[in-house]
Write a protein that holds these residues in place. Sequence first.
Motif, PDB file in Angstrom:
ATOM      1  N   GLU A  21       0.860  -1.183   0.000  1.00  0.00           N
ATOM      2  CA  GLU A  21       0.000   0.000   0.000  1.00  0.00           C
ATOM      3  C   GLU A  21       0.894   1.229   0.000  1.00  0.00           C
ATOM      4  O   GLU A  21       1.594   1.490   0.974  1.00  0.00           O
ATOM      5  CB  GLU A  21      -0.918  -0.003   1.220  1.00  0.00           C
ATOM      6  CG  GLU A  21      -1.940  -1.108   1.189  1.00  0.00           C
ATOM      7  CD  GLU A  21      -2.889  -1.035   2.363  1.00  0.00           C
ATOM      8  OE1 GLU A  21      -3.113   0.076   2.878  1.00  0.00           O
ATOM      9  OE2 GLU A  21      -3.404  -2.092   2.749  1.00  0.00           O
ATOM     10  N   LEU A  22       0.858   1.947  -1.092  1.00  0.00           N
ATOM     11  CA  LEU A  22       1.672   3.157  -1.211  1.00  0.00           C
ATOM     12  C   LEU A  22       0.895   4.338  -0.646  1.00  0.00           C
ATOM     13  O   LEU A  22      -0.326   4.429  -0.804  1.00  0.00           O
ATOM     14  CB  LEU A  22       2.014   3.420  -2.674  1.00  0.00           C
ATOM     15  CG  LEU A  22       2.858   2.341  -3.356  1.00  0.00           C
ATOM     16  CD1 LEU A  22       3.044   2.694  -4.816  1.00  0.00           C
ATOM     17  CD2 LEU A  22       4.195   2.217  -2.669  1.00  0.00           C
ATOM     18  N   PRO A  23       1.584   5.280  -0.002  1.00  0.00           N
ATOM     19  CA  PRO A  23       0.878   6.449   0.521  1.00  0.00           C
ATOM     20  C   PRO A  23       0.401   7.335  -0.632  1.00  0.00           C
ATOM     21  O   PRO A  23       1.054   7.435  -1.670  1.00  0.00           O
ATOM     22  CB  PRO A  23       1.942   7.160   1.367  1.00  0.00           C
ATOM     23  CG  PRO A  23       3.240   6.709   0.784  1.00  0.00           C
ATOM     24  CD  PRO A  23       3.009   5.309   0.277  1.00  0.00           C
ATOM     25  N   LEU A  24      -0.750   7.942  -0.442  1.00  0.00           N
ATOM     26  CA  LEU A  24      -1.261   8.862  -1.454  1.00  0.00           C
ATOM     27  C   LEU A  24      -0.417  10.127  -1.441  1.00  0.00           C
ATOM     28  O   LEU A  24      -0.144  10.684  -0.375  1.00  0.00           O
ATOM     29  CB  LEU A  24      -2.717   9.209  -1.176  1.00  0.00           C
ATOM     30  CG  LEU A  24      -3.709   8.065  -1.334  1.00  0.00           C
ATOM     31  CD1 LEU A  24      -5.099   8.529  -0.924  1.00  0.00           C
ATOM     32  CD2 LEU A  24      -3.736   7.592  -2.765  1.00  0.00           C
ATOM     33  N   VAL A  25      -0.003  10.544  -2.615  1.00  0.00           N
ATOM     34  CA  VAL A  25       0.785  11.764  -2.755  1.00  0.00           C
ATOM     35  C   VAL A  25      -0.130  12.825  -3.324  1.00  0.00           C
ATOM     36  O   VAL A  25      -0.581  12.735  -4.463  1.00  0.00           O
ATOM     37  CB  VAL A  25       2.003  11.546  -3.679  1.00  0.00           C
ATOM     38  CG1 VAL A  25       2.792  12.823  -3.826  1.00  0.00           C
ATOM     39  CG2 VAL A  25       2.874  10.435  -3.136  1.00  0.00           C
ATOM     40  N   THR A  26      -0.425  13.827  -2.522  1.00  0.00           N
ATOM     41  CA  THR A  26      -1.291  14.903  -2.991  1.00  0.00           C
ATOM     42  C   THR A  26      -0.438  16.125  -3.263  1.00  0.00           C
ATOM     43  O   THR A  26       0.422  16.484  -2.454  1.00  0.00           O
ATOM     44  CB  THR A  26      -2.360  15.251  -1.938  1.00  0.00           C
ATOM     45  OG1 THR A  26      -1.707  15.587  -0.708  1.00  0.00           O
ATOM     46  CG2 THR A  26      -3.290  14.069  -1.698  1.00  0.00           C
ATOM     47  N   GLN A  45       9.435  10.214  -0.590  1.00  0.00           N
ATOM     48  CA  GLN A  45       8.010  10.127  -0.310  1.00  0.00           C
ATOM     49  C   GLN A  45       7.537   8.685  -0.287  1.00  0.00           C
ATOM     50  O   GLN A  45       6.526   8.378   0.317  1.00  0.00           O
ATOM     51  CB  GLN A  45       7.213  10.907  -1.362  1.00  0.00           C
ATOM     52  CG  GLN A  45       7.511  12.383  -1.339  1.00  0.00           C
ATOM     53  CD  GLN A  45       6.792  13.114  -2.457  1.00  0.00           C
ATOM     54  OE1 GLN A  45       6.063  12.514  -3.220  1.00  0.00           O
ATOM     55  NE2 GLN A  45       7.010  14.406  -2.548  1.00  0.00           N
ATOM     56  N   GLN A  58       4.040  -2.765 -11.574  1.00  0.00           N
ATOM     57  CA  GLN A  58       3.730  -1.688 -10.635  1.00  0.00           C
ATOM     58  C   GLN A  58       4.776  -0.582 -10.702  1.00  0.00           C
ATOM     59  O   GLN A  58       4.439   0.596 -10.583  1.00  0.00           O
ATOM     60  CB  GLN A  58       3.646  -2.244  -9.213  1.00  0.00           C
ATOM     61  CG  GLN A  58       2.457  -3.164  -8.995  1.00  0.00           C
ATOM     62  CD  GLN A  58       2.511  -3.841  -7.648  1.00  0.00           C
ATOM     63  OE1 GLN A  58       3.587  -4.151  -7.146  1.00  0.00           O
ATOM     64  NE2 GLN A  58       1.345  -4.075  -7.075  1.00  0.00           N
ATOM     65  N   LEU A  62       3.894   3.248 -11.499  1.00  0.00           N
ATOM     66  CA  LEU A  62       4.303   4.302 -10.584  1.00  0.00           C
ATOM     67  C   LEU A  62       5.170   5.338 -11.294  1.00  0.00           C
ATOM     68  O   LEU A  62       5.015   6.543 -11.084  1.00  0.00           O
ATOM     69  CB  LEU A  62       5.055   3.705  -9.392  1.00  0.00           C
ATOM     70  CG  LEU A  62       5.471   4.684  -8.295  1.00  0.00           C
ATOM     71  CD1 LEU A  62       4.249   5.372  -7.712  1.00  0.00           C
ATOM     72  CD2 LEU A  62       6.238   3.971  -7.219  1.00  0.00           C
ATOM     73  N   ILE A  65       2.921   7.572 -13.270  1.00  0.00           N
ATOM     74  CA  ILE A  65       2.232   8.543 -12.413  1.00  0.00           C
ATOM     75  C   ILE A  65       3.163   9.693 -12.053  1.00  0.00           C
ATOM     76  O   ILE A  65       2.779  10.868 -12.093  1.00  0.00           O
ATOM     77  CB  ILE A  65       1.691   7.845 -11.146  1.00  0.00           C
ATOM     78  CG1 ILE A  65       0.554   6.893 -11.525  1.00  0.00           C
ATOM     79  CG2 ILE A  65       1.225   8.853 -10.114  1.00  0.00           C
ATOM     80  CD1 ILE A  65       0.103   5.988 -10.401  1.00  0.00           C
ATOM     81  N   GLN A  69       2.687  13.637 -13.099  1.00  0.00           N
ATOM     82  CA  GLN A  69       2.650  14.751 -12.157  1.00  0.00           C
ATOM     83  C   GLN A  69       3.664  15.824 -12.519  1.00  0.00           C
ATOM     84  O   GLN A  69       3.394  17.016 -12.410  1.00  0.00           O
ATOM     85  CB  GLN A  69       2.897  14.256 -10.734  1.00  0.00           C
ATOM     86  CG  GLN A  69       1.738  13.482 -10.152  1.00  0.00           C
ATOM     87  CD  GLN A  69       2.023  12.987  -8.745  1.00  0.00           C
ATOM     88  OE1 GLN A  69       3.143  13.056  -8.263  1.00  0.00           O
ATOM     89  NE2 GLN A  69       0.986  12.481  -8.099  1.00  0.00           N
TER      90      GLN A  69
END
Length: 143
Positions: A21-26, A45, A58, A62, A65, A69
């Motif tokens: 489970e990767l942390p959400l990066v906002t 991060q 994955q 990643l 993504i 960004q």
Amino acid sequence: MPIESLSDPKAAVPAEIVEPELPLVTPPSTKTPVQFNQQVNVYPQIPVSAWDRLAPDQLVELAKIIVNQIDVADQRQFDYAIKQAESETSGKKIAIVCGSLVALAAFGGSAYLGTHGQVTVALSISLPITTILGVLVGKRFLD
């Protein structure tokens, strides 16, 4: 256990696959576009242990993504620079038009005064205007 079962790879128990489970990066919320002139490191991060447990698919997702960004941030910076350049250009156009109107009015007035016997007054108006315009135009084209 017999020794043959340990050496047989088909007899091995399959490992349980655990999805990390990767942390959400906002992205940070900003009210105005900001220009960053530094490299942003995304590795801190995401924990190192998560990178090791990711499958190749994955990792590719990643990476996509992260690149997406960065592209969004670059597009925001580009749009801000374009809007800033357009506003500066429009301000300069208005200044040139207003300066041209003032110069034309001054030359027109000095021409009128010169044709009606006021040569000295016409020269005292037109010579400074010509000097100022020459300096401003020369400065604009030399920069």
